[in-house]
Write a protein that holds these residues in place. Structure first.
Motif, PDB file in Angstrom:
ATOM      1  N   GLN A  57       0.828  -1.199   0.000  1.00 52.89           N
ATOM      2  CA  GLN A  57       0.000   0.000   0.000  1.00 52.89           C
ATOM      3  C   GLN A  57       0.866   1.254   0.000  1.00 52.89           C
ATOM      4  OE1 GLN A  57      -1.921  -1.067   3.649  1.00 52.89           O
ATOM      5  NE2 GLN A  57      -3.652  -2.014   2.623  1.00 52.89           N
ATOM      6  N   GLY A  58       0.232   2.379  -0.252  1.00 58.62           N
ATOM      7  CA  GLY A  58       0.912   3.663  -0.211  1.00 58.62           C
ATOM      8  C   GLY A  58       2.003   3.765  -1.262  1.00 58.62           C
TER       9      GLY A  58
ATOM     10  N   GLY B 284       3.480   2.057  -6.332  1.00 61.56           N
ATOM     11  CA  GLY B 284       4.122   2.468  -7.578  1.00 61.56           C
ATOM     12  C   GLY B 284       5.628   2.341  -7.568  1.00 61.56           C
ATOM     13  N   CYS B 285       6.177   1.760  -6.516  1.00 63.74           N
ATOM     14  CA  CYS B 285       7.635   1.700  -6.368  1.00 63.74           C
ATOM     15  C   CYS B 285       8.232   0.687  -7.339  1.00 63.74           C
ATOM     16  CB  CYS B 285       7.986   1.327  -4.935  1.00 63.74           C
ATOM     17  SG  CYS B 285       9.745   1.200  -4.646  1.00 63.74           S
TER      18      CYS B 285
ATOM     19  N   VAL C 212       5.135 -15.814  -1.214  1.00 63.99           N
ATOM     20  CA  VAL C 212       4.374 -14.625  -0.841  1.00 63.99           C
ATOM     21  C   VAL C 212       4.133 -13.834  -2.121  1.00 63.99           C
ATOM     22  CG1 VAL C 212       4.372 -12.487   0.502  1.00 63.99           C
ATOM     23  CG2 VAL C 212       5.447 -14.549   1.449  1.00 63.99           C
ATOM     24  N   VAL C 213       2.881 -13.503  -2.385  1.00 65.19           N
ATOM     25  CA  VAL C 213       2.545 -12.744  -3.590  1.00 65.19           C
ATOM     26  C   VAL C 213       1.790 -11.482  -3.221  1.00 65.19           C
ATOM     27  CG1 VAL C 213       2.532 -14.748  -5.133  1.00 65.19           C
ATOM     28  CG2 VAL C 213       0.436 -14.073  -4.002  1.00 65.19           C
ATOM     29  N   ASN C 214       2.029 -10.436  -4.008  1.00 63.65           N
ATOM     30  CA  ASN C 214       1.317  -9.175  -3.834  1.00 63.65           C
ATOM     31  C   ASN C 214       0.116  -9.163  -4.762  1.00 63.65           C
ATOM     32  OD1 ASN C 214       0.930  -6.373  -3.028  1.00 63.65           O
ATOM     33  ND2 ASN C 214       1.587  -5.875  -5.091  1.00 63.65           N
ATOM     34  N   ILE C 215      -1.029  -8.796  -4.225  1.00 62.91           N
ATOM     35  CA  ILE C 215      -2.261  -8.655  -5.005  1.00 62.91           C
ATOM     36  C   ILE C 215      -2.525  -7.158  -5.150  1.00 62.91           C
ATOM     37  CG2 ILE C 215      -4.722  -9.203  -5.157  1.00 62.91           C
ATOM     38  CD1 ILE C 215      -2.846 -11.683  -5.200  1.00 62.91           C
ATOM     39  N   ASP C 216      -2.489  -6.656  -6.372  1.00 61.00           N
ATOM     40  CA  ASP C 216      -2.734  -5.235  -6.591  1.00 61.00           C
ATOM     41  C   ASP C 216      -4.168  -4.868  -6.249  1.00 61.00           C
ATOM     42  OD1 ASP C 216      -0.127  -4.614  -7.516  1.00 61.00           O
ATOM     43  OD2 ASP C 216      -0.632  -5.328  -9.524  1.00 61.00           O
ATOM     44  N   ALA C 217      -4.321  -3.653  -5.759  1.00 57.38           N
ATOM     45  CA  ALA C 217      -5.666  -3.173  -5.377  1.00 57.38           C
ATOM     46  C   ALA C 217      -6.558  -3.050  -6.595  1.00 57.38           C
ATOM     47  CB  ALA C 217      -5.548  -1.835  -4.671  1.00 57.38           C
TER      48      ALA C 217
END
Length: 80
Positions: free
Chosen positions: A44-45, A49-50, A75-80
């Motif tokens: 988040q935050g 966009g990093c 571990v995976v990141n799920i975009d908003a």
């Protein structure tokens, strides 16, 4: 380790890494743990966009989670 203990350990790991993310204007939240092997999080935050967020995810977040919960495979990141 029960599923509840696993979740507690993953949350402890996220609490450990959160100050580093927050110092750069970001944060992270736990979305789910699937089959006691896959952790889904949401950066988040400023982390969204990093350009180095995948490196942060793998070398920082995943490594810290695996330290607290060795059975986690990914571990995976799920975009908003």
């Amino acid at each position: 380790m029960t599923s509840e203990e696993l979740k507690e350990n993953v949350l402890k790991a996220l609490d450990e890494i959160r100050p580093f993310l927050q110092s750069d204007g970001g944060d992270i939240s736990l979305l789910s743990i699937e089959d006691d092997k896959l952790v889904k999080v949401q950066l988040q935050g400023a982390c969204v966009g990093c350009s180095v967020n995948q490196m942060t995810l793998k070398s920082g977040v995943e490594m810290t989670i695996k330290k607290h919960a060795p059975q986690i495979e990914e571990v995976v990141n799920i975009d908003a």
